[in-house]
Design an enzyme around this catalytic site. Structure first.
Site, mmCIF file in Angstrom:
data_model
loop_
_atom_site.group_PDB
_atom_site.id
_atom_site.type_symbol
_atom_site.label_atom_id
_atom_site.label_comp_id
_atom_site.label_asym_id
_atom_site.label_seq_id
_atom_site.Cartn_x
_atom_site.Cartn_y
_atom_site.Cartn_z
ATOM 1 N N LYS A 168 0.851 -1.203 0.000
ATOM 2 C CA LYS A 168 0.000 0.000 0.000
ATOM 3 C C LYS A 168 0.882 1.246 0.000
ATOM 4 O O LYS A 168 1.560 1.531 0.983
ATOM 5 C CB LYS A 168 -0.861 0.034 1.264
ATOM 6 C CG LYS A 168 -1.862 1.184 1.235
ATOM 7 C CD LYS A 168 -2.535 1.394 2.574
ATOM 8 C CE LYS A 168 -1.770 2.356 3.445
ATOM 9 N NZ LYS A 168 -1.586 3.711 2.871
ATOM 10 N N GLU A 241 10.530 0.632 10.122
ATOM 11 C CA GLU A 241 11.540 1.687 9.912
ATOM 12 C C GLU A 241 10.829 2.995 10.217
ATOM 13 O O GLU A 241 9.949 3.409 9.470
ATOM 14 C CB GLU A 241 12.053 1.682 8.469
ATOM 15 C CG GLU A 241 12.828 0.438 8.069
ATOM 16 C CD GLU A 241 14.156 0.281 8.784
ATOM 17 O OE1 GLU A 241 14.557 1.188 9.545
ATOM 18 O OE2 GLU A 241 14.799 -0.757 8.591
ATOM 19 N N CYS A 275 14.196 10.468 6.684
ATOM 20 C CA CYS A 275 14.293 9.936 8.054
ATOM 21 C C CYS A 275 15.716 10.099 8.579
ATOM 22 O O CYS A 275 15.915 10.362 9.762
ATOM 23 C CB CYS A 275 13.858 8.484 8.092
ATOM 24 S SG CYS A 275 14.716 7.437 6.926
ATOM 25 N N GLU A 373 11.254 15.684 15.732
ATOM 26 C CA GLU A 373 11.649 15.457 14.336
ATOM 27 C C GLU A 373 10.934 16.490 13.467
ATOM 28 O O GLU A 373 9.711 16.489 13.369
ATOM 29 C CB GLU A 373 11.236 14.043 13.911
ATOM 30 C CG GLU A 373 11.639 13.723 12.498
ATOM 31 C CD GLU A 373 11.105 12.388 11.987
ATOM 32 O OE1 GLU A 373 9.948 12.047 12.282
ATOM 33 O OE2 GLU A 373 11.851 11.706 11.271
HETATM 34 P P1 NAD Z 1 2.788 7.824 8.394
HETATM 35 O O1 NAD Z 1 3.139 6.913 9.516
HETATM 36 O O2 NAD Z 1 1.755 8.846 8.609
HETATM 37 O O3 NAD Z 1 2.275 6.990 7.134
HETATM 38 C C1 NAD Z 1 3.043 5.967 6.556
HETATM 39 C C2 NAD Z 1 2.112 4.968 5.900
HETATM 40 O O4 NAD Z 1 1.300 4.354 6.900
HETATM 41 C C3 NAD Z 1 1.155 5.560 4.876
HETATM 42 O O5 NAD Z 1 1.048 4.645 3.804
HETATM 43 C C4 NAD Z 1 -0.154 5.648 5.651
HETATM 44 O O6 NAD Z 1 -1.287 5.580 4.816
HETATM 45 C C5 NAD Z 1 -0.077 4.415 6.530
HETATM 46 N N1 NAD Z 1 -0.869 4.477 7.761
HETATM 47 C C6 NAD Z 1 -1.365 5.573 8.400
HETATM 48 N N2 NAD Z 1 -1.993 5.201 9.527
HETATM 49 C C7 NAD Z 1 -1.893 3.858 9.620
HETATM 50 C C8 NAD Z 1 -2.309 2.889 10.578
HETATM 51 N N3 NAD Z 1 -2.975 3.230 11.673
HETATM 52 N N4 NAD Z 1 -2.004 1.594 10.362
HETATM 53 C C9 NAD Z 1 -1.302 1.220 9.278
HETATM 54 N N5 NAD Z 1 -0.877 2.092 8.327
HETATM 55 C C10 NAD Z 1 -1.173 3.386 8.496
HETATM 56 O O7 NAD Z 1 4.173 8.422 7.929
HETATM 57 P P2 NAD Z 1 4.416 9.518 6.815
HETATM 58 O O8 NAD Z 1 3.930 10.817 7.369
HETATM 59 O O9 NAD Z 1 3.878 9.023 5.515
HETATM 60 O O10 NAD Z 1 6.015 9.523 6.715
HETATM 61 C C11 NAD Z 1 6.833 10.339 7.490
HETATM 62 C C12 NAD Z 1 7.476 9.540 8.608
HETATM 63 O O11 NAD Z 1 8.122 8.399 8.100
HETATM 64 C C13 NAD Z 1 8.553 10.328 9.339
HETATM 65 O O12 NAD Z 1 8.404 10.174 10.736
HETATM 66 C C14 NAD Z 1 9.844 9.678 8.884
HETATM 67 O O13 NAD Z 1 10.908 9.816 9.751
HETATM 68 C C15 NAD Z 1 9.419 8.278 8.673
HETATM 69 N N6 NAD Z 1 10.335 7.600 7.753
HETATM 70 C C16 NAD Z 1 11.199 6.652 8.237
HETATM 71 C C17 NAD Z 1 12.094 6.025 7.390
HETATM 72 C C18 NAD Z 1 13.057 4.971 7.888
HETATM 73 O O14 NAD Z 1 13.586 4.232 7.087
HETATM 74 N N7 NAD Z 1 13.315 4.870 9.172
HETATM 75 C C19 NAD Z 1 12.108 6.359 6.042
HETATM 76 C C20 NAD Z 1 11.218 7.313 5.577
HETATM 77 C C21 NAD Z 1 10.324 7.924 6.441
#
Ligand code: NAD
Length: 473
Positions: A168, A241, A275, A373
């Site tokens: 997804k 991650e 990230c 962050e």
């Molecule tokens: P997010 O957690 O809001 O969303 C990520 C994904 O999860 C999306 O596809 C979203 O639709 C889905 N999602 C939302 N709520 C959910 C739930 N309750 N259950 C399951 N899935 C759900 O994150 P974002 O805002 O899209 O991304 C930014 C964050 O991602 C930042 O905190 C960043 O640091 C982190 N990030 C981490 C890495 C890493 O490798 N450690 C890499 C990139 C981004």
């Protein structure tokens, strides 16, 4: 405007309900994707379950060939893909190109990963062997900052390990991933890779789906915790991650002119929405004034704007929610009277989620813009005196993703690195990931690892088979 369909069981399909996807540079709709729910998810999971029966029996060579086909499809269409990526994600063309070629390179490289059997005992009494068996159907959930790279780094190891996947994308950035789905439709056997789109509520449906065996997730720590909870119902395997608040530490022997530009990009690449971006930059007091001035001078040469325009270095924030969060952090810094070297002085106006390059001059350690962050084009510069002090400050975070040390004395750099509580530490470079090297967070930055053999193992169970050699049967 184009409609992009989902990939389910080898077919590009839609359900007649659509989600708009905006270009963050101008807030115009650039495409539509299906708004899926439980029915589409069930179909995708059933297809993946069916495909798993035969895919798990394929040889390493067959899997390698399929994954290399994915790599080739991305590389051969890179020009189209990177432009589409910029239009939905906002990053400048050059950075979008890096992501597309990087994803193709990752797929090609990781197609060669293998998990060999391990002999535990081989003597007169017993032969004991550990083999790795695929966990089954994987649910992949990815964020909006590197949508293509994140999708590929979930699809590829799943396939190489012998799993099938339902992926997804983020509802903010699904277009390029769905275009890739179309390109690989006939490359991957039907049902092995399924890509479905929908709003956030589709995420928990995946996490809790009884016929999914593992979740691999990249996103925020807050969502990661919900996923861990959702996956606990049937003890799904999970790899998370998550977020980070990475510290860069600059020692007094660093060459100010040489590191200024590198430090800048370690924070501002992808408009800081990385990230592993440097989110706190600790500079020794002896070079603080010179280096902060050099970074601020360099910042003035970088253009913030539409990523599709030549010369843009920093694009818009990807979505309105994140844009408002970054503006809120900047406002909080203004309200508290913290000093700005750049940015903070003008409110962005007009269309597009643009935030000026924002560099803060030694705000307090407990300022929100330091402790949280930011995930935006924001860089707090912080002054330190002793090594012990800076290590303590760097480790004073719930996160533990990565960090960097900048010094001519690399032994000293390693000594500091060994005291940092993070999954990765770079000495004199930043954001360098290898397809063959494990990447994962300590503390609340993650659970498990991706990349390399360690990452591949997470898509498998160990199975031990022992043969009693001196048995009386
Ligand atoms: P997010 O957690 O809001 O969303 C990520 C994904 O999860 C999306 O596809 C979203 O639709 C889905 N999602 C939302 N709520 C959910 C739930 N309750 N259950 C399951 N899935 C759900 O994150 P974002 O805002 O899209 O991304 C930014 C964050 O991602 C930042 O905190 C960043 O640091 C982190 N990030 C981490 C890495 C890493 O490798 N450690 C890499 C990139 C981004």
């Amino acid at each position: 405007m184009t409609d992009y369909k989902n990939l389910i069981d080898g077919e590009m399909v839609d359900n007649g309900e659509w989600l708009d996807v905006l270009n963050p540079a101008n807030e115009q709709v650039v495409g539509r994707v299906p708004a899926c729910g439980k029915d589409e998810l069930d179909r995708a999971v059933a297809a993946a379950r069916w495909a798993f029966k035969s895919w798990k029996k394929t040889s390493q060579e067959e899997r390698q060939q399929v994954v290399q086909g994915i790599a080739a499809a991305i590389k051969d269409n890179a020009d189209e893909l990177y432009r589409l990526l910029t239009s939905e994600q906002g990053k400048p063309h050059q950075q979008a190109q890096q992501e597309i070629y990087g994803a193709a390179g990752l797929a090609a490289a990781q197609s060669t990963l293998t998990l060999d059997d391990v002999i535990n005992q081989d003597d007169d009494t017993r032969l004991s062997r550990t083999r790795r068996v695929p966990v089954g159907v994987v649910g992949g959930i990815v964020p909006w900052n590197f949508p293509v790279m994140m999708a590929i780094q979930k699809i590829v190891p799943a396939l190489v390990a012998g799993c099938t996947i339902v992926l997804k994308p983020s509802p903010f950035t699904p277009l390029t991933t769905l275009r890739i789905a179309e390109l690989i439709k006939d490359v991957v056997p039907a049902g092995t890779v399924n890509i479905i789109t929908g709003e956030d509520h589709l995420g928990p449906m995946i996490t809790e789906h009884p016929d999914i065996d593992k979740i691999t997730f990249t996103g925020s720590t807050a969502t990661g915790k919900k996923i861990m909870e959702g996956a606990s119902g049937d003890l799904k395997r999970i790899t998370l991650e998550l977020g980070g608040n990475d510290a860069s530490i600059v020692l007094p022997d660093a060459d100010v002119d040489k590191v200024a530009e590198q430090l800048f990009w370690s924070s501002f690449s992808n408009a800081g929405q990385v990230c592993i971006a440097a989110k706190r930059v600790y500079i020794h007091k002896d070079i603080y004034d010179d280096l902060s001035k050099a970074i601020a001078e360099y910042a003035k040469t970088v253009v913030v704007g539409d990523g599709s325009q030549q010369g843009t270095g920093v694009g818009p924030i990807q979505n309105k929610k994140q844009y408002e969060r970054v503006l809120e952090l900047i406002q909080d810094a203004k309200d508290n009277g913290y000093k700005f070297l750049t940015g903070g002085d003008k409110d962005p106006s007009g269309t597009g989620y643009y935030v000026p390059i924002t560099i803060l001059d030694n705000p307090p350690e407990d300022a929100r813009i330091v402790a949280e962050e930011q995930f935006g084009p924001v860089m707090p510069l912080l002054k330190f005196d002793t090594i012990d002090e800076v290590i303590e400050r760097a480790n004073n975070s719930e996160y533990g993703l990565a960090g960097a040390v900048w010094t001519k004395d690399t032994d000293k750099g390693v000594e500091i690195a060994e005291q940092l509580e993070t999954g990765t530490v770079w000495i004199n470079e930043f954001m360098q990931l290898s397809p063959f090297t494990p990447f994962g967070g300590h503390k609340q930055s993650g659970f498990g690892a991706e990349y390399g053999v360690d990452g591949l193992k997470e898509f498998t169970y160990p199975q031990v088979i022992t043969v009693k050699r001196d048995a009386a049967v």
